[in-house]
Design a protein around this motif. Sequence first.
Motif, PDB file in Angstrom:
ATOM      1  N   GLU A  46       0.834  -1.206   0.000  1.00 20.77           N
ATOM      2  CA  GLU A  46       0.000   0.000   0.000  1.00 20.77           C
ATOM      3  C   GLU A  46       0.866   1.251   0.000  1.00 20.77           C
ATOM      4  O   GLU A  46       0.590   2.213  -0.739  1.00 20.77           O
ATOM      5  N   THR A  50       0.965   4.075  -3.073  1.00 22.47           N
ATOM      6  CA  THR A  50       0.651   5.495  -2.865  1.00 22.47           C
ATOM      7  C   THR A  50       1.843   6.389  -3.190  1.00 22.47           C
ATOM      8  O   THR A  50       1.653   7.550  -3.550  1.00 22.47           O
ATOM      9  N   PRO A  54      -0.214   8.619  -6.147  1.00 20.82           N
ATOM     10  CA  PRO A  54      -0.952   9.130  -4.980  1.00 20.82           C
ATOM     11  C   PRO A  54      -2.465   9.212  -5.199  1.00 20.82           C
ATOM     12  O   PRO A  54      -3.225   9.181  -4.234  1.00 20.82           O
ATOM     13  N   TYR A  56      -4.332   6.973  -6.624  1.00 16.38           N
ATOM     14  CA  TYR A  56      -4.895   5.616  -6.816  1.00 16.38           C
ATOM     15  C   TYR A  56      -6.055   5.372  -5.851  1.00 16.38           C
ATOM     16  O   TYR A  56      -5.967   5.666  -4.666  1.00 16.38           O
TER      17      TYR A  56
END
Length: 117
Positions: A46, A50, A54, A56
């Motif tokens: 995760e 990100t 960023p 997503y």
Amino acid sequence: MSGTSKNTKINALLLLLVAALAVLPIALGMGEGKKEPFAGADSQAESAITEIRPDYKPWFSPLHEPPSAEVESALFALQAALGAGVLAYYFGLRKGRRQGLAQAHGPQDPPAPPAES
């Protein structure tokens, strides 16, 4: 008796290996300087996603979110223990059946010598 002592030595060696796998990362300081040094693969993935994108948005969200990381870890450990128990039961059952069949049939008679002609 030599088979038993050999098994004991192998078991002791495996136990030491498992203990080393658990202790060495901590003793060698792996993960020092990180916010969460031993975070799971999910949280690491995760974080990587990100950083790359960023904006997503995940496709779906979990059905149940545990109240804390400790509870999540405990549930994971419980799942692993249940799986190990099921596997151990299955393999133990198979071995027991095989041994039971071997005892039921008794020792096999040695083959008869060939007849002389």
